[in-house]
Scaffold this motif. Structure first.
Motif, PDB file in Angstrom:
ATOM      1  N   LYS A  49       0.821  -1.214   0.000  1.00  0.00           N
ATOM      2  CA  LYS A  49       0.000   0.000   0.000  1.00  0.00           C
ATOM      3  C   LYS A  49       0.850   1.257   0.000  1.00  0.00           C
ATOM      4  N   THR A  50       0.258   2.326  -0.504  1.00  0.00           N
ATOM      5  CA  THR A  50       0.895   3.636  -0.479  1.00  0.00           C
ATOM      6  C   THR A  50       0.534   4.345   0.817  1.00  0.00           C
ATOM      7  N   PHE A  72      -6.444  -8.630  -4.064  1.00  0.00           N
ATOM      8  CA  PHE A  72      -7.502  -7.674  -4.392  1.00  0.00           C
ATOM      9  C   PHE A  72      -7.120  -6.299  -3.860  1.00  0.00           C
ATOM     10  N   GLU A  73      -7.764  -5.279  -4.415  1.00  0.00           N
ATOM     11  CA  GLU A  73      -7.584  -3.909  -3.951  1.00  0.00           C
ATOM     12  C   GLU A  73      -8.543  -3.712  -2.781  1.00  0.00           C
ATOM     13  N   ALA A  74      -8.004  -3.517  -1.572  1.00  0.00           N
ATOM     14  CA  ALA A  74      -8.838  -3.492  -0.370  1.00  0.00           C
ATOM     15  C   ALA A  74      -9.870  -2.377  -0.392  1.00  0.00           C
ATOM     16  N   SER A  80     -11.204  -8.772  -7.792  1.00  0.00           N
ATOM     17  CA  SER A  80     -10.191  -9.617  -7.150  1.00  0.00           C
ATOM     18  C   SER A  80      -9.608 -10.549  -8.200  1.00  0.00           C
ATOM     19  N   PHE A  81      -8.429 -11.085  -7.895  1.00  0.00           N
ATOM     20  CA  PHE A  81      -7.670 -11.821  -8.897  1.00  0.00           C
ATOM     21  C   PHE A  81      -6.980 -13.039  -8.287  1.00  0.00           C
ATOM     22  N   VAL A  82      -6.581 -13.949  -9.157  1.00  0.00           N
ATOM     23  CA  VAL A  82      -5.720 -15.057  -8.749  1.00  0.00           C
ATOM     24  C   VAL A  82      -4.535 -15.091  -9.707  1.00  0.00           C
ATOM     25  N   VAL A  97      -2.060   5.582  -6.172  1.00  0.00           N
ATOM     26  CA  VAL A  97      -2.597   5.257  -4.843  1.00  0.00           C
ATOM     27  C   VAL A  97      -3.160   3.848  -4.905  1.00  0.00           C
ATOM     28  N   PHE A  98      -2.774   2.995  -3.959  1.00  0.00           N
ATOM     29  CA  PHE A  98      -3.274   1.617  -3.956  1.00  0.00           C
ATOM     30  C   PHE A  98      -3.149   1.007  -2.569  1.00  0.00           C
TER      31      PHE A  98
END
Length: 273
Positions: A49-50, A72-74, A80-82, A97-98
């Motif tokens: 995270k930033t 996933f991006e909270a 979401s991804f695998v 920003v992430f």
């Protein structure tokens, strides 16, 4: 599933991802242990995270580690991804920003838990919704922006403890015996000569492709690479002590080429000393 088998994998394999360096302290990477009952299956939860908005998009490199991850991006959990087993490094260009959260499964555990052929995900990233819809729904429904790290961990613990309780595991001693041999030899071995699994090479290949995502030879290559990362050698020791011979490489040029394909940069840049 035989707990001794699980203990061998957990004790014998500790995948490493590089620390974040290029952000000047504006990006943090954190790994968290799951509940102790999940540790034979899940290596860690992680968060990237930033702390402040970045001036430019962020290039994040994932080195080959032999694992399968859900992430996933909270703050935007509807996507979401695998990420499957990868036999080389992968780079992601992230926004300025992430706040990414991930689950890193130990080798063989993702296919055991979700009954999915690991080779169908190898060397790619897929939408989790297309692979495990129920888990994608859990992520989308239970995570909200601003959730503290402790709460993220608790949500994941609760979900995977429930999932494991209703999962039937396939303990195949031929597969796990071969994996144990690879780990004991730090990935430096000849598969045909050093692994006596009691089955044909074709059968062993099928087991590795289903549960790992690639062949025993490719998995050994990544175990060997990961052992070098854990050792954190200096560039001087790599050059002067000829550690690449001990790690099973023919010469320094062969070692540098293999390392770069798995890490993305040369050993001297990776270890920075």
């Amino acid at each position: 599933m035989n707990l001794d088998t699980l203990a061998v994998i957990r004790a014998g394999y500790k995948p490493v991802q590089p620390t974040v360096r290029q952000s000047g302290g504006s990006v943090a990477y954190l790994e968290m242990l799951p509940d102790h009952r999940l540790q034979p299956f899940i290596h860690c939860y992680w968060q990237l995270k930033t702390s402040v908005p970045l001036e430019n998009p962020f290039l994040y490199r994932v080195v080959a580690d032999g694992c399968i991850d859900i992430f996933f991006e909270a703050d935007r959990p509807e996507k979401s991804f695998v990420m499957g087993f990868c036999k080389q490094y992968t780079e992601f260009e992230l926004d300025s920003v992430f706040n990414y959260v991930g689950v890193r499964f130990l080798p063989t555990m993702f296919p055991q838990l979700f009954k999915i052929d690991a080779s169908s995900l190898s060397n790619r990233t897929e939408d989790l919704e297309a692979v495990i819809p129920s888990t994608a729904r859990f992520v989308a429904e239970r995570f909200v922006p601003g959730l503290p790290t402790s709460a993220i961990r608790q949500q994941l613990d609760d979900y995977f403890l429930r999932h494991i309780a209703r999962t039937d595991f396939n303990h195949d001693p031929r597969l796990y015996g071969a994996i144990a041999t690879i780990m004991q030899k730090s990935g430096v071995l000849t598969i045909e000569k050093d692994i006596d699994s009691g089955i044909s090479p074709r059968q062993l290949r099928r087991l590795f492709e289903y549960y790992i995502g690639d062949t025993a030879k490719t998995f050994s290559k990544i175990v060997r690479f990961q052992n070098i990362l854990r050792a954190k050698p200096s560039t001087h020791s790599l050059r002067e002590n000829k550690l690449f011979y001990d790690a099973g490489y023919y010469d320094q040029a062969h070692f540098i080429k293999a390392f770069k394909s798995l890490y993305g940069v040369t050993p001297s840049r990776a270890f920075g000393r």
